[in-house]
Scaffold this motif. Structure first.
Motif, short mmCIF file in Angstrom:
data_model
loop_
_atom_site.label_atom_id
_atom_site.label_comp_id
_atom_site.label_asym_id
_atom_site.label_seq_id
_atom_site.Cartn_x
_atom_site.Cartn_y
_atom_site.Cartn_z
N THR A 181 0.84 -1.19 0.00
CA THR A 181 0.00 0.00 0.00
C THR A 181 0.88 1.24 0.00
O THR A 181 2.00 1.22 0.51
CB THR A 181 -0.92 0.04 1.24
N PRO A 182 0.40 2.36 -0.56
CA PRO A 182 1.22 3.58 -0.64
C PRO A 182 1.50 4.17 0.74
O PRO A 182 0.63 4.19 1.61
CB PRO A 182 0.36 4.54 -1.47
N LEU A 183 2.71 4.67 0.92
CA LEU A 183 3.07 5.33 2.17
C LEU A 183 2.18 6.55 2.39
O LEU A 183 1.85 6.89 3.54
CB LEU A 183 4.54 5.75 2.14
N PHE A 184 1.78 7.21 1.32
CA PHE A 184 0.89 8.36 1.40
C PHE A 184 -0.40 8.00 2.14
O PHE A 184 -0.84 8.71 3.05
CB PHE A 184 0.57 8.85 -0.02
N VAL A 185 -0.98 6.87 1.78
CA VAL A 185 -2.22 6.41 2.42
C VAL A 185 -1.95 6.02 3.87
O VAL A 185 -2.75 6.31 4.76
CB VAL A 185 -2.82 5.22 1.65
N GLN A 186 -0.82 5.38 4.11
CA GLN A 186 -0.47 4.98 5.47
C GLN A 186 -0.33 6.19 6.39
O GLN A 186 -0.79 6.17 7.54
CB GLN A 186 0.83 4.17 5.45
N ILE A 187 0.29 7.26 5.89
CA ILE A 187 0.44 8.48 6.69
C ILE A 187 -0.92 9.06 7.04
O ILE A 187 -1.17 9.47 8.19
CB ILE A 187 1.29 9.52 5.92
N LEU A 188 -1.83 9.10 6.08
CA LEU A 188 -3.17 9.64 6.33
C LEU A 188 -3.93 8.80 7.34
O LEU A 188 -4.59 9.33 8.25
CB LEU A 188 -3.96 9.73 5.02
N LEU A 189 -3.86 7.48 7.21
CA LEU A 189 -4.55 6.59 8.14
C LEU A 189 -4.02 6.76 9.55
O LEU A 189 -4.79 6.83 10.52
CB LEU A 189 -4.39 5.13 7.71
N ILE A 190 -2.71 6.84 9.68
CA ILE A 190 -2.11 6.98 11.01
C ILE A 190 -2.36 8.36 11.58
O ILE A 190 -2.66 8.52 12.78
CB ILE A 190 -0.59 6.68 10.92
N HIS A 191 -2.28 9.40 10.74
CA HIS A 191 -2.46 10.77 11.21
C HIS A 191 -3.88 11.03 11.71
O HIS A 191 -4.08 11.61 12.79
CB HIS A 191 -2.12 11.75 10.09
N PHE A 192 -4.86 10.59 10.90
CA PHE A 192 -6.25 10.88 11.26
C PHE A 192 -6.92 9.76 12.05
O PHE A 192 -7.98 9.98 12.65
CB PHE A 192 -7.07 11.16 9.99
N GLY A 193 -6.32 8.57 12.06
CA GLY A 193 -6.95 7.45 12.74
C GLY A 193 -6.23 6.97 13.98
O GLY A 193 -6.81 6.90 15.07
N VAL A 194 -4.93 6.67 13.84
CA VAL A 194 -4.19 6.06 14.94
C VAL A 194 -3.74 7.09 15.97
O VAL A 194 -3.95 6.91 17.17
CB VAL A 194 -2.96 5.29 14.40
N VAL A 195 -3.12 8.18 15.51
CA VAL A 195 -2.56 9.17 16.44
C VAL A 195 -3.61 9.78 17.36
O VAL A 195 -3.37 9.91 18.57
CB VAL A 195 -1.78 10.26 15.67
N PRO A 196 -4.80 10.17 16.85
CA PRO A 196 -5.82 10.72 17.77
C PRO A 196 -6.23 9.73 18.86
O PRO A 196 -6.55 10.14 19.98
CB PRO A 196 -7.00 11.03 16.84
N MET A 197 -6.19 8.43 18.55
CA MET A 197 -6.52 7.43 19.57
C MET A 197 -5.42 7.31 20.60
O MET A 197 -5.66 6.97 21.75
CB MET A 197 -6.78 6.08 18.90
N LEU A 198 -4.17 7.60 20.19
CA LEU A 198 -3.04 7.46 21.09
C LEU A 198 -2.86 8.67 21.99
O LEU A 198 -2.62 8.54 23.20
CB LEU A 198 -1.75 7.22 20.29
N ILE A 199 -2.95 9.89 21.41
CA ILE A 199 -2.66 11.10 22.19
C ILE A 199 -3.83 12.07 22.24
O ILE A 199 -3.71 13.14 22.83
CB ILE A 199 -1.41 11.83 21.63
N GLY A 200 -4.94 11.72 21.63
CA GLY A 200 -6.14 12.54 21.73
C GLY A 200 -6.23 13.67 20.73
O GLY A 200 -7.22 14.41 20.73
#
Length: 218
Positions: free
Chosen positions: A65-84
């Motif tokens: 999968t493209p790194l571009f998509v991975q960055i978006l998923l982590i930025h808008f999905g994973v990080v908010p769950m980790l640090i709010g």
């Protein structure tokens, strides 16, 4: 065509900060990715095939999968769950690390499997456990062979870090886009960014060549 050097001079302090951040992001990505990649690579070469599936799927997903998509998923999905909240730097480090780990895992796998099996058998015959043999005999030999591809992965990571600009991470391309947006110019911001990336990658390639030559003489 007039080339406005005054624009570049104005943004030089920001580009320097962006360059330092790019180097920092890439270093964090390669260091964390190397640690993760080692465990993932070792997991993939286990004898029990059922246990290798999670590692295989991890590598398949992040390499497929493209790194571009991975960055978006982590930025808008994973990080908010980790640090709010969203944070571009945190998201970029996580994305680069996870992506690099998938490629580095394959480098470790290939490096380990390139060592003759007799090395492991000889270590075990001396009373070493499998873990000890891997740590003291196999990995040191494999690591020398893995330095060139690991260096290439670092170079790739430096260039791919430019995608972090999409999540407002103030690295090189972020300031290049800011320059382009403020002055509605193309050549000055993007050509300057290209030259900075070129200097970084050529410098790293030079250092890697020196390291390879040194290892060959040992």
């Amino acid at each position: 065509m007039d080339f406005r050097f005054d624009i570049i001079v104005e943004y030089t302090p920001f580009l320097i900060k962006g360059t330092l951040l790019t180097i920092g992001l890439s270093l964090a990505g390669i260091l964390i990715g190397t640690i993760l990649g080692l465990f993932i690579g070792l997991g993939k070469i286990q004898r029990r095939k059922l246990l290798t599936w999670p590692f295989v799927w991890y590598i398949t997903f992040f390499r497929g999968t493209p790194l571009f998509v991975q960055i978006l998923l982590i930025h808008f999905g994973v990080v908010p769950m980790l640090i709010g909240e969203t944070n571009g730097i945190v998201a970029t480090i996580i994305a680069l690390s996870l992506n690099a780990a998938a490629y580095i895992a394959e480098i470790f796998r290939a490096g380990i499997q390139s060592i003759d099996r007799g090395q492991m058998e000889a270590a075990r015959s001396l009373g070493m456990t499998h873990v000890q043999a891997m740590r003291y005999v196999i990995l040191p030999q494999a690591f020398k062979r893995m330095i060139p591809p690991l260096g290439n992965e670092f170079i790739v990571l430096i260039k791919e870090s430019s995608l972090a600009a999409i999540v407002a991470t103030p690295e090189i391309m972020y300031w290049g886009r800011a320059m382009a947006g403020q002055y509605y110019r193309v050549w000055e911001p993007y050509l300057t960014a290209a030259v900075i990336y070129l200097i970084l990658t050529l410098s790293l390639s030079f250092l890697l060549n020196l390291l390879e030559r040194r290892l060959k003489t040992e």
